[in-house]
Design a protein around this motif. Sequence first.
Motif, PDB file in Angstrom:
ATOM      1  N   ALA A  72      32.333 117.836  42.255  1.00 20.13           N
ATOM      2  CA  ALA A  72      31.469 118.703  41.600  1.00 20.13           C
ATOM      3  C   ALA A  72      30.526 119.775  42.079  1.00 20.13           C
ATOM      4  O   ALA A  72      30.546 121.003  41.533  1.00 20.13           O
ATOM      5  CB  ALA A  72      32.011 118.768  40.173  1.00 20.13           C
ATOM      6  N   PHE A  73      29.452 118.540  41.964  1.00 15.00           N
ATOM      7  CA  PHE A  73      28.370 119.000  42.588  1.00 15.00           C
ATOM      8  C   PHE A  73      27.828 120.558  44.022  1.00 15.00           C
ATOM      9  O   PHE A  73      27.728 121.376  43.953  1.00 15.00           O
ATOM     10  CB  PHE A  73      27.560 117.811  43.271  1.00 15.00           C
ATOM     11  CG  PHE A  73      25.796 118.586  43.150  1.00 15.00           C
ATOM     12  CD1 PHE A  73      24.843 119.042  42.004  1.00 15.00           C
ATOM     13  CD2 PHE A  73      25.401 118.346  44.533  1.00 15.00           C
ATOM     14  CE1 PHE A  73      23.880 119.193  41.723  1.00 15.00           C
ATOM     15  CE2 PHE A  73      24.358 118.853  44.520  1.00 15.00           C
ATOM     16  CZ  PHE A  73      22.899 119.007  43.020  1.00 15.00           C
ATOM     17  N   ILE A  74      29.244 119.863  44.655  1.00 18.23           N
ATOM     18  CA  ILE A  74      29.018 120.501  46.394  1.00 18.23           C
ATOM     19  C   ILE A  74      30.308 122.023  46.075  1.00 18.23           C
ATOM     20  O   ILE A  74      29.797 123.256  46.109  1.00 18.23           O
ATOM     21  CB  ILE A  74      30.173 119.688  47.078  1.00 18.23           C
ATOM     22  CG1 ILE A  74      29.003 118.204  47.321  1.00 18.23           C
ATOM     23  CG2 ILE A  74      30.317 120.938  48.319  1.00 18.23           C
ATOM     24  CD1 ILE A  74      30.093 117.181  48.348  1.00 18.23           C
ATOM     25  N   GLN A  75      30.942 121.925  45.189  1.00 17.67           N
ATOM     26  CA  GLN A  75      31.634 123.196  44.580  1.00 17.67           C
ATOM     27  C   GLN A  75      30.625 124.146  44.127  1.00 17.67           C
ATOM     28  O   GLN A  75      30.592 125.008  44.145  1.00 17.67           O
ATOM     29  CB  GLN A  75      32.649 123.076  43.534  1.00 17.67           C
ATOM     30  CG  GLN A  75      33.658 122.360  44.313  1.00 17.67           C
ATOM     31  CD  GLN A  75      35.034 122.569  44.087  1.00 17.67           C
ATOM     32  OE1 GLN A  75      35.800 122.818  43.191  1.00 17.67           O
ATOM     33  NE2 GLN A  75      35.080 120.425  43.649  1.00 17.67           N
ATOM     34  N   GLY A  76      29.941 123.746  42.843  1.00 24.10           N
ATOM     35  CA  GLY A  76      28.821 124.269  41.980  1.00 24.10           C
ATOM     36  C   GLY A  76      27.803 124.803  43.144  1.00 24.10           C
ATOM     37  O   GLY A  76      27.165 126.105  43.119  1.00 24.10           O
ATOM     38  N   LEU A  77      26.654 123.782  44.347  1.00 25.65           N
ATOM     39  CA  LEU A  77      26.528 124.723  44.908  1.00 25.65           C
ATOM     40  C   LEU A  77      26.800 125.543  46.008  1.00 25.65           C
ATOM     41  O   LEU A  77      25.814 126.729  46.422  1.00 25.65           O
ATOM     42  CB  LEU A  77      26.238 123.453  45.853  1.00 25.65           C
ATOM     43  CG  LEU A  77      25.412 122.221  45.592  1.00 25.65           C
ATOM     44  CD1 LEU A  77      24.532 121.093  46.940  1.00 25.65           C
ATOM     45  CD2 LEU A  77      23.863 122.545  45.543  1.00 25.65           C
ATOM     46  N   SER A  78      28.213 125.560  46.118  1.00 15.65           N
ATOM     47  CA  SER A  78      28.471 127.157  47.116  1.00 15.65           C
ATOM     48  C   SER A  78      28.806 127.935  46.839  1.00 15.65           C
ATOM     49  O   SER A  78      27.942 128.906  46.225  1.00 15.65           O
ATOM     50  CB  SER A  78      30.228 126.677  47.743  1.00 15.65           C
ATOM     51  OG  SER A  78      30.472 127.802  47.650  1.00 15.65           O
ATOM     52  N   LYS A  79      28.985 127.869  45.027  1.00 14.82           N
ATOM     53  CA  LYS A  79      29.214 129.237  44.068  1.00 14.82           C
ATOM     54  C   LYS A  79      27.117 129.824  43.857  1.00 14.82           C
ATOM     55  O   LYS A  79      27.465 131.207  43.164  1.00 14.82           O
ATOM     56  CB  LYS A  79      29.523 129.218  42.552  1.00 14.82           C
ATOM     57  CG  LYS A  79      31.405 128.542  42.861  1.00 14.82           C
ATOM     58  CD  LYS A  79      32.236 129.953  43.897  1.00 14.82           C
ATOM     59  CE  LYS A  79      33.612 129.369  43.155  1.00 14.82           C
ATOM     60  NZ  LYS A  79      34.402 130.452  43.663  1.00 14.82           N
ATOM     61  N   GLY A  80      26.608 128.713  43.630  1.00 14.48           N
ATOM     62  CA  GLY A  80      25.312 129.101  43.457  1.00 14.48           C
ATOM     63  C   GLY A  80      24.821 130.054  43.942  1.00 14.48           C
ATOM     64  O   GLY A  80      23.016 130.296  44.330  1.00 14.48           O
ATOM     65  N   GLY A  81      25.100 129.776  45.440  1.00 14.94           N
ATOM     66  CA  GLY A  81      24.309 130.553  46.166  1.00 14.94           C
ATOM     67  C   GLY A  81      24.023 129.920  48.265  1.00 14.94           C
ATOM     68  O   GLY A  81      23.625 130.297  49.164  1.00 14.94           O
ATOM     69  N   ILE A  82      25.114 129.047  48.095  1.00 13.79           N
ATOM     70  CA  ILE A  82      24.884 128.751  49.710  1.00 13.79           C
ATOM     71  C   ILE A  82      26.659 128.500  50.060  1.00 13.79           C
ATOM     72  O   ILE A  82      27.196 127.371  49.524  1.00 13.79           O
ATOM     73  CB  ILE A  82      24.242 126.187  49.466  1.00 13.79           C
ATOM     74  CG1 ILE A  82      23.798 126.464  48.973  1.00 13.79           C
ATOM     75  CG2 ILE A  82      24.280 125.734  50.847  1.00 13.79           C
ATOM     76  CD1 ILE A  82      22.897 125.174  48.656  1.00 13.79           C
ATOM     77  N   PRO A  83      27.145 129.577  50.629  1.00  8.28           N
ATOM     78  CA  PRO A  83      28.462 129.421  51.083  1.00  8.28           C
ATOM     79  C   PRO A  83      28.425 128.553  52.412  1.00  8.28           C
ATOM     80  O   PRO A  83      28.297 128.396  52.937  1.00  8.28           O
ATOM     81  CB  PRO A  83      27.866 130.951  51.640  1.00  8.28           C
ATOM     82  CG  PRO A  83      26.670 132.084  51.367  1.00  8.28           C
ATOM     83  CD  PRO A  83      25.877 130.827  50.978  1.00  8.28           C
ATOM     84  N   GLY A  84      29.918 128.242  52.205  1.00  9.01           N
ATOM     85  CA  GLY A  84      30.689 127.678  52.974  1.00  9.01           C
ATOM     86  C   GLY A  84      30.751 125.771  52.416  1.00  9.01           C
ATOM     87  O   GLY A  84      31.290 125.764  53.213  1.00  9.01           O
ATOM     88  N   ILE A  85      29.623 125.514  51.607  1.00 10.70           N
ATOM     89  CA  ILE A  85      29.861 123.874  51.224  1.00 10.70           C
ATOM     90  C   ILE A  85      30.887 123.448  50.590  1.00 10.70           C
ATOM     91  O   ILE A  85      31.386 122.686  50.892  1.00 10.70           O
ATOM     92  CB  ILE A  85      28.662 123.112  51.231  1.00 10.70           C
ATOM     93  CG1 ILE A  85      28.224 122.121  50.847  1.00 10.70           C
ATOM     94  CG2 ILE A  85      28.370 124.295  49.796  1.00 10.70           C
ATOM     95  CD1 ILE A  85      27.240 121.280  50.530  1.00 10.70           C
ATOM     96  N   ALA A  86      31.965 124.545  49.712  1.00 15.69           N
ATOM     97  CA  ALA A  86      32.788 124.251  48.704  1.00 15.69           C
ATOM     98  C   ALA A  86      33.714 123.519  49.885  1.00 15.69           C
ATOM     99  O   ALA A  86      34.993 122.420  49.261  1.00 15.69           O
ATOM    100  CB  ALA A  86      33.789 124.951  48.089  1.00 15.69           C
TER     101      ALA A  86
END
Length: 249
Positions: free
Chosen positions: A16-30
């Motif tokens: 869930a944290f990883i998905q949040g990182l992607s939406k927050g501004g680190i594309p691709g990590i999701a």
Amino acid sequence: MDNLTLVKWSLLLMSAFIQGLSKGGIPGIAILAIPVVALIVPGKEATGLILPMLIAGDVMALAIWRKNCDRKSLLRALPWAVAGILTGWYALEHISDTYMNPLIGAIILAILLLQRQEKKLGGKAVSGGRVFPAFMGFLGGITTMLANAAGPVISAYLLSMRLPKNLFMGTCAWFFFIINWIKVPFMVDLNMITPASLSVNARMLPALIAGVAAGALFAKKINQKVFTAIVTFLTFIAGVRLILTAFGI
């Protein structure tokens, strides 16, 4: 999803944290979150568990980018994406959990291959006709229905449109907000989203919110090349691991 161990809960919160990182501004990590969840719960159940978290992230992304959208690029791909979702829905009715994890793994490896072509794709004049938006929209619809793994597909499509950053982020946010809500009734129909899975989602939500905040805070400070290489390697290993489950490994 009964009787989840502390380790499994930790991995779910990490996803869930990883998905949040992607939406927050680190594309691709999701994409890394997908195999993590699929290794904890059965394939179809994993896909249904991830979707509400993505929708919550979409809402947060729209709060930032809602005023930025290239409607032409969105509308050229969106109907084909819906067709892809319907195709994926039909496929899910005929795929057992025994084969779902290897399928997710194969999709992830294919997406990684596509990610390697994004820069080349962005530099080509492929966006002028109707075939390319239709193909990418349809492919995005199938991959998002089967494995919530359409991010790199749609990123590749929007890169080919050569959109400015704000329009890129806004169009992407609107696309997934619409598409992910369209998927909900199909996944409910297939019992992939249930009251039990939503209960787990509720406990994962704080980790998602924390991820969005962290992504927005640290995105500009991360060495993107090194970060992308690490994420790609870990995702590749996870994708291979999912495929090997078909052989009992």
